[in-house]
Design an enzyme around this catalytic site. Structure first.
Site, PDB file in Angstrom:
ATOM      1  N   HIS A   1      -2.630   2.352  -5.671  1.00 16.40           N
ATOM      2  CA  HIS A   1      -3.467   1.177  -5.454  1.00 16.40           C
ATOM      3  C   HIS A   1      -3.665   0.418  -6.765  1.00 16.40           C
ATOM      4  O   HIS A   1      -3.798  -0.802  -6.760  1.00 16.40           O
ATOM      5  CB  HIS A   1      -4.820   1.580  -4.861  1.00 16.40           C
ATOM      6  CG  HIS A   1      -5.377   0.573  -3.908  1.00 16.40           C
ATOM      7  ND1 HIS A   1      -4.772   0.257  -2.712  1.00 16.40           N
ATOM      8  CD2 HIS A   1      -6.470  -0.229  -3.985  1.00 16.40           C
ATOM      9  CE1 HIS A   1      -5.467  -0.676  -2.080  1.00 16.40           C
ATOM     10  NE2 HIS A   1      -6.496  -0.993  -2.838  1.00 16.40           N
TER      11      HIS A   1
ATOM     12  N   TYR B   1      -8.749 -11.043  -7.300  1.00 18.94           N
ATOM     13  CA  TYR B   1      -7.783 -11.008  -8.397  1.00 18.94           C
ATOM     14  C   TYR B   1      -7.901 -12.234  -9.294  1.00 18.94           C
ATOM     15  O   TYR B   1      -7.505 -12.183 -10.457  1.00 18.94           O
ATOM     16  CB  TYR B   1      -6.359 -10.867  -7.837  1.00 18.94           C
ATOM     17  CG  TYR B   1      -6.197  -9.581  -7.076  1.00 18.94           C
ATOM     18  CD1 TYR B   1      -6.231  -8.364  -7.742  1.00 18.94           C
ATOM     19  CD2 TYR B   1      -6.068  -9.572  -5.695  1.00 18.94           C
ATOM     20  CE1 TYR B   1      -6.107  -7.173  -7.048  1.00 18.94           C
ATOM     21  CE2 TYR B   1      -5.955  -8.390  -4.993  1.00 18.94           C
ATOM     22  CZ  TYR B   1      -5.979  -7.192  -5.680  1.00 18.94           C
ATOM     23  OH  TYR B   1      -5.889  -6.014  -4.992  1.00 18.94           O
TER      24      TYR B   1
ATOM     25  N   ARG C   1       0.852  -1.188   0.000  1.00 17.71           N
ATOM     26  CA  ARG C   1       0.000   0.000   0.000  1.00 17.71           C
ATOM     27  C   ARG C   1       0.888   1.238   0.000  1.00 17.71           C
ATOM     28  O   ARG C   1       2.022   1.220   0.490  1.00 17.71           O
ATOM     29  CB  ARG C   1      -0.906   0.012   1.236  1.00 17.71           C
ATOM     30  CG  ARG C   1      -1.804  -1.216   1.361  1.00 17.71           C
ATOM     31  CD  ARG C   1      -2.553  -1.209   2.693  1.00 17.71           C
ATOM     32  NE  ARG C   1      -3.434  -2.370   2.837  1.00 17.71           N
ATOM     33  CZ  ARG C   1      -3.094  -3.513   3.401  1.00 17.71           C
ATOM     34  NH1 ARG C   1      -1.854  -3.657   3.878  1.00 17.71           N
ATOM     35  NH2 ARG C   1      -3.948  -4.517   3.492  1.00 17.71           N
TER      36      ARG C   1
ATOM     37  N   HIS D   1      -3.281  -9.246   3.295  1.00 16.09           N
ATOM     38  CA  HIS D   1      -4.724  -9.399   3.506  1.00 16.09           C
ATOM     39  C   HIS D   1      -4.969 -10.323   4.698  1.00 16.09           C
ATOM     40  O   HIS D   1      -4.380 -11.394   4.786  1.00 16.09           O
ATOM     41  CB  HIS D   1      -5.389 -10.012   2.264  1.00 16.09           C
ATOM     42  CG  HIS D   1      -5.521  -9.057   1.125  1.00 16.09           C
ATOM     43  ND1 HIS D   1      -5.656  -9.455  -0.187  1.00 16.09           N
ATOM     44  CD2 HIS D   1      -5.541  -7.699   1.090  1.00 16.09           C
ATOM     45  CE1 HIS D   1      -5.752  -8.402  -0.971  1.00 16.09           C
ATOM     46  NE2 HIS D   1      -5.680  -7.328  -0.219  1.00 16.09           N
TER      47      HIS D   1
ATOM     48  N   ARG E   1      -0.784  -1.766  -7.062  1.00 12.07           N
ATOM     49  CA  ARG E   1      -0.963  -2.908  -6.150  1.00 12.07           C
ATOM     50  C   ARG E   1      -1.878  -3.953  -6.796  1.00 12.07           C
ATOM     51  O   ARG E   1      -1.572  -5.156  -6.777  1.00 12.07           O
ATOM     52  CB  ARG E   1      -1.567  -2.398  -4.837  1.00 12.07           C
ATOM     53  CG  ARG E   1      -1.896  -3.463  -3.785  1.00 12.07           C
ATOM     54  CD  ARG E   1      -2.316  -2.738  -2.514  1.00 12.07           C
ATOM     55  NE  ARG E   1      -3.011  -3.576  -1.543  1.00 12.07           N
ATOM     56  CZ  ARG E   1      -2.412  -4.336  -0.636  1.00 12.07           C
ATOM     57  NH1 ARG E   1      -1.097  -4.408  -0.595  1.00 12.07           N
ATOM     58  NH2 ARG E   1      -3.123  -5.029   0.238  1.00 12.07           N
TER      59      ARG E   1
ATOM     60  N   LYS F   1      -1.874  -2.904   8.080  1.00 14.49           N
ATOM     61  CA  LYS F   1      -3.048  -2.550   8.874  1.00 14.49           C
ATOM     62  C   LYS F   1      -3.006  -3.261  10.224  1.00 14.49           C
ATOM     63  O   LYS F   1      -2.644  -4.429  10.306  1.00 14.49           O
ATOM     64  CB  LYS F   1      -4.322  -2.939   8.123  1.00 14.49           C
ATOM     65  CG  LYS F   1      -4.589  -2.074   6.890  1.00 14.49           C
ATOM     66  CD  LYS F   1      -5.916  -2.417   6.257  1.00 14.49           C
ATOM     67  CE  LYS F   1      -6.217  -1.486   5.095  1.00 14.49           C
ATOM     68  NZ  LYS F   1      -7.531  -1.786   4.466  1.00 14.49           N
TER      69      LYS F   1
END
Length: 331
Positions: free
Chosen positions: A277, A312, A183, A303, A280, A207
């Site tokens: 993004h 994806y 990110r 993730h 990414r 995150k």
């Protein structure tokens, strides 16, 4: 409490004291206990203040009046004002998270949000660059003038060095975004010590403060070497600290500036409009198209759920369908 926008602050201040304190305590819990990012805390607070403002309008003066009918009424009102399904899903999740926390904290006698349903968010397939387009974008700083950063407060001691440093910074930014799929906030948060040159991996804090190691390739290593040897020393200043990527003022590169850099190079190169993004998305898609395991891509991207990575696989299938329709005589 995280800094909400002006309208949310006004609504927050207008809440009864008990509700206002509940908002502040919940924000503190998200930030300090759950280790959520400032952006995430701000989003939760905005949703919660909107919910409690609606509850007050329905006659609630404290949390005892908050029940499932109030939550459903709030979501219904959001729907009638045109909120998208993704927004409704996020707001319902915010309400459930607050309800669960308030019940555990003894502020609610029951977890009233546990039964709150939300519309299934429609997930748009991300726009991705082709491999040749991604390569053209990454190589663009070597072929075209760099987009302007905000000017430094003090002139650079050597303007020639500064002019050479910015394209090197832009090249390593683009290389890292595409090579690793991190990110933009993660890329801008990298320190010099987070780069393991021997193993060609970077240490990333994603995150929730989750740490992961992400590999990168030889082209990114060459760009890193050039930047650290010839680029970063030209921009480094008192505000640089250990930051890997620097802005024109010598401080850590800002994610907003990084987005502007990516967009400007894509536009100048005649490529589809893209963003960090988008790079990414492109990195993840190209990894899967090249045969990478879905679980490995999940780990690389950071993730927490495999469901986030599975989108994806749909992108790859859509590309296969498009190629089939274009090439097969009986498509």
């Amino acid at each position: 409490m995280s800094r909400p926008d002006r309208g949310t602050r006004a609504m927050h201040q207008a809440l009864p004291p008990a509700l206002r304190d509940a908002v502040d305590d919940f924000a503190e819990h998200l930030s300090r206990v759950r280790n959520r990012s400032e952006h995430t805390v701000r989003a939760y607070v905005t949703d919660l203040v909107s919910l409690l403002d609606h509850a007050v309008r329905m006659g609630c003066v404290d949390l005892a009046g908050l029940d499932l009918s109030v939550l459903r009424s709030w979501l219904a009102r959001q729907r009638t004002t045109g909120a998208a399904r993704t927004s409704l899903a996020r707001r319902a999740a915010s309400a459930r998270a607050f309800s669960a926390w308030a019940h555990r904290a003894g502020l609610l006698s029951a977890d009233v949000g546990a039964a709150l349903a939300s519309p299934r968010a429609h997930r748009e397939l991300p726009n991705v660059l082709r491999a040749d387009q991604a390569a053209a974008l990454v190589e663009a700083p070597a072929r075209q003038p760099p987009p302007a950063d905000p000017p430094p407060t003090q002139p650079a001691p050597d303007a020639t060095e500064d002019a050479e440093a910015v394209p090197l910074r832009d090249r390593v930014l683009l290389e890292l975004l595409y090579a690793t799929g991190v990110r933009v906030s993660e890329a801008c948060g990298l320190d010099v010590g987070d780069v393991d040159h021997g193993r060609r991996v970077i240490r990333v804090f994603g995150k929730g403060g989750r740490e992961r190691s992400v590999p990168y390739g030889v082209p990114a290593q060459c760009s890193l070497d050039d930047w650290l040897r010839r680029g970063r020393p030209a921009l480094v200043g008192a505000r640089s600290g250990d930051a890997l990527l620097l802005g024109a003022r010598g401080g850590r590169l800002n994610p907003t500036t990084a987005r502007q850099i990516v967009g400007a190079y894509a536009e100048a190169a005649g490529l589809p409009r893209t963003s960090p993004h988008g790079l990414r998305h492109s990195a993840a898609t190209h990894l899967l198209e090249g045969g990478a395991d879905l679980r490995a891509v999940q780990e690389l991207l950071g993730h927490s759920s495999l469901a986030s990575t599975q989108i994806y696989t749909h992108v790859s299938v859509e590309r296969l369908r498009a190629a089939y329709r274009q090439a097969h005589p009986r498509a």
